[in-house]
Design a protein around this motif. Structure first.
Motif, PDB file in Angstrom:
ATOM      1  N   ALA A  28       0.868  -1.182   0.000  1.00 30.80           N
ATOM      2  CA  ALA A  28       0.000   0.000   0.000  1.00 30.80           C
ATOM      3  C   ALA A  28       0.906   1.232   0.000  1.00 30.80           C
ATOM      4  O   ALA A  28       0.981   1.968   0.970  1.00 30.80           O
ATOM      5  N   ARG A  29       1.594   1.436  -1.098  1.00 33.36           N
ATOM      6  CA  ARG A  29       2.505   2.564  -1.254  1.00 33.36           C
ATOM      7  C   ARG A  29       2.492   2.996  -2.717  1.00 33.36           C
ATOM      8  O   ARG A  29       2.058   2.240  -3.590  1.00 33.36           O
ATOM      9  N   GLU A 238      -4.286   2.038   1.452  1.00 36.58           N
ATOM     10  CA  GLU A 238      -4.575   1.213   2.628  1.00 36.58           C
ATOM     11  C   GLU A 238      -5.044  -0.156   2.160  1.00 36.58           C
ATOM     12  O   GLU A 238      -5.824  -0.262   1.213  1.00 36.58           O
ATOM     13  N   HIS A 240      -6.098  -3.864   4.362  1.00 37.58           N
ATOM     14  CA  HIS A 240      -6.174  -4.509   5.678  1.00 37.58           C
ATOM     15  C   HIS A 240      -6.566  -5.982   5.508  1.00 37.58           C
ATOM     16  O   HIS A 240      -7.544  -6.293   4.824  1.00 37.58           O
ATOM     17  N   ARG A 256     -11.770  -5.700   7.525  1.00 35.13           N
ATOM     18  CA  ARG A 256     -11.662  -4.526   8.403  1.00 35.13           C
ATOM     19  C   ARG A 256     -13.046  -4.157   8.885  1.00 35.13           C
ATOM     20  O   ARG A 256     -13.956  -3.975   8.075  1.00 35.13           O
ATOM     21  N   ARG A 263      -8.468   1.006   0.389  1.00 32.59           N
ATOM     22  CA  ARG A 263      -8.778   2.391   0.042  1.00 32.59           C
ATOM     23  C   ARG A 263      -7.698   2.939  -0.868  1.00 32.59           C
ATOM     24  O   ARG A 263      -6.507   2.665  -0.670  1.00 32.59           O
ATOM     25  N   GLN A 269     -13.204   2.940  -2.316  1.00 29.79           N
ATOM     26  CA  GLN A 269     -13.144   2.036  -1.182  1.00 29.79           C
ATOM     27  C   GLN A 269     -13.742   0.666  -1.505  1.00 29.79           C
ATOM     28  O   GLN A 269     -14.648   0.554  -2.333  1.00 29.79           O
TER      29      GLN A 269
END
Length: 400
Positions: A28-29, A238, A240, A256, A263, A269
Motif C-alpha cells: 500500500a505505497r 490502505e 487490511h 476490516r 482504500r 473504497q
C-alpha cells in the motif's frame, strides 16, 4: 533473480520468498512509475509496438472511463495444433500481450514439470509442509504448495476477487483487459521462487520475460494496455487483512470492521468483512430493515454479525423455539428461532451455533444457519445442515 543462500533449508527459503512476494502483493505505497513504465515499454517492444503514452490514475475505478471503449481483448489465442488462427499483428495490443504471457507461462510450466500445488494428493490445506515431506512428497512439489497455493489463495481469491467485484464490474471492453500488477504476484512468484531455490533454470529469453512481469508485480497496481496508450493505476493507500482461519501456509483474507479494507488515494473504497465483500452500509450503518431487504445470504449474514446475533434476534423479535447442548461442539449450545415469513420472504427457522474452529483473534464465532421451518429440535436442525439425522449428529465427537 538472486541465488539461494548456501546451505539454507529449501522449505525455510520458500517461506521467506513467499512472504517477500506477499509483501509486494499487499503493498500500500505509491507505484514506482519509472520501473513500471520501463517494463511495459519492453513488453510493447517484444510485440513490435513503440513505447505507449502512459496515463496514470489514482485507482482502477478511475480507469473505467478511459478503458471502457477499448477493442475486445481475446480472439482465439491458438488453434488445437498450437498454430495462430490469423495474423497476430492485426490483434489488439492487449491480446498480443496476453498471448505472449500465456505462451511464457506454458513454457515455464513445462520447465517445472507442471508441478501443480494441489496435484493428485490430499491438498495443501490438510497437511503442513513438514507432513508432506514426511509422506514422501518431493521438495519441489512441497515448495510449490508453500508458495503458489498460499499466494494464489490470498492474492487471487481473497484480495483481487472482491476488489474486482467492487471496482471493475464486467462491462464491455473492460472485461478481460485488466492486468493486475501486484496481484499477479501469485503466478509470477511460482516460477520465480522455483528458480531462486535452484530447482529449475529457464532459457535466457524466458527468464528475461518473467523478469518483466516480476518487475510489474513489484512496482505497480492494475494496468490496461492499448494501442499507443497504457493506463496505469496506483496501488492502494490502505489494505487490511487477517489470517485465513485454518490456513497452513500464511494465507490471508481482506478484513476490516472499522472502515474500508481497501482504500485508494481518490477515496475509492472496498469493504470486506472476514473475506466477504459487502456494501458500505454493512460496515457503516447496518440495520434490521436493511438486513431484511438484502437478498444476498452472505451479505445478510455479515450484516447480522456486524450488529451481533443477540441484538438482531431482539430487534427482529424472533421467537425462541428451543435450546440444546451442541453434541458436535461440547460446551456450546444450539438455539433455534422461528423467522416470520415477512422477514426473509419465506417460512424458515434460524439455528444459532458456535463455530468449533477458533478465529484469528482467539474467539469462537457465533453464526446462524437457515433451516427448514418444520424443525422444532435444535439438534435435528444442526444434523440437517450436515446431511445427518439428529441421532447421527448427536454421536459426533466434534465438528469444525
Amino acid at each position: 533473480m538472486t541465488a539461494p543462500r548456501a546451505g539454507a533449508d529449501p522449505l525455510d527459503l520458500a517461506r521467506e520468498l513467499s512472504a517477500e512476494w506477499l509483501g509486494h502483493g499487499l503493498a500500500a505505497r505509491p507505484a514506482d512509475r519509472p520501473r513500471a513504465e520501463a517494463a511495459v515499454t519492453e513488453l510493447y517492444r517484444l510485440i513490435g509496438e513503440p513505447a505507449p503514452e502512459f496515463v496514470w490514475v489514482p485507482s482502477p475505478t478511475a480507469a473505467l472511463s478511459l478503458v471502457r471503449d477499448d477493442p475486445p481483448t481475446f480472439p482465439p489465442l491458438r488453434l488445437r495444433d498450437g498454430s495462430l488462427p490469423h495474423d497476430p499483428h492485426a490483434w489488439p495490443v492487449s491480446a498480443r500481450l496476453a498471448t505472449l504471457a500465456e505462451n511464457l507461462r506454458d513454457r515455464l510450466s513445462e520447465r517445472i514439470g507442471h508441478r501443480v500445488a494441489t496435484g493428485s494428493w490430499q491438498g495443501p490445506t490438510t497437511r503442513t509442509a513438514e507432513e508432506l515431506l514426511a509422506a514422501g512428497m518431493p521438495v519441489h512439489a512441497v515448495t510449490d504448495a508453500v508458495v503458489h497455493y498460499a499466494l494464489r489463495t490470498t492474492l487471487h481469491g481473497c484480495v483481487r476477487a472482491p476488489m474486482r467485484a467492487e471496482l471493475m464490474p464486467v462491462t464491455g471492453g473492460v472485461d478481460g483487459t485488466t492486468w493486475y500488477g501486484q496481484h499477479d504476484a501469485y503466478w509470477v512468484a511460482r516460477y520465480d521462487v522455483q528458480a531462486r531455490l535452484g530447482l529449475v533454470t529457464y532459457p535466457g529469453r524466458d527468464s528475461d520475460r518473467l523478469g518483466l512481469f516480476a518487475e510489474l508485480a513489484r512496482s505497480t497496481g492494475w494496468w490496461w494496455p492499448g494501442q499507443g496508450r497504457c493506463v496505469m493505476a496506483e496501488r492502494p493507500v490502505e489494505i487490511h487483512t487477517e489470517p485465513l482461519p485454518n490456513g497452513l501456509y500464511g494465507e490471508r483474507r481482506l478484513h476490516r470492521e472499522e472502515g474500508p479494507a481497501v482504500r485508494f488515494a481518490d477515496d475509492t473504497q472496498v469493504h470486506v468483512l472476514h473475506g466477504t465483500h459487502v456494501p458500505t452500509w454493512v460496515v457503516t450503518a447496518p440495520t434490521v430493515e436493511r438486513i431484511h431487504a438484502e437478498r444476498n445470504v452472505e451479505v445478510r449474514r455479515s450484516a447480522i454479525e456486524r450488529i451481533g446475533w443477540g441484538a438482531y434476534i431482539e430487534q427482529a423479535r424472533l421467537r425462541l423455539v428451543g435450546t440444546a447442548a451442541d453434541p458436535g461442539n461440547p460446551g456450546s449450545e444450539l438455539h433455534l428461532y422461528d423467522v416470520p415469513r415477512e422477514l426473509w420472504g419465506r417460512p424458515a427457522r434460524l439455528l444459532l451455533a458456535v463455530n468449533g474452529s477458533m478465529e484469528p483473534d482467539g474467539t469462537h464465532r457465533r453464526y446462524g444457519l437457515s433451516v427448514p421451518a418444520h424443525f422444532d429440535d435444535p439438534v435435528a436442525a444442526a444434523g440437517w445442515t450436515y446431511g445427518l439425522s439428529g441421532e447421527q449428529y448427536g454421536r459426533l465427537v466434534r465438528r469444525t
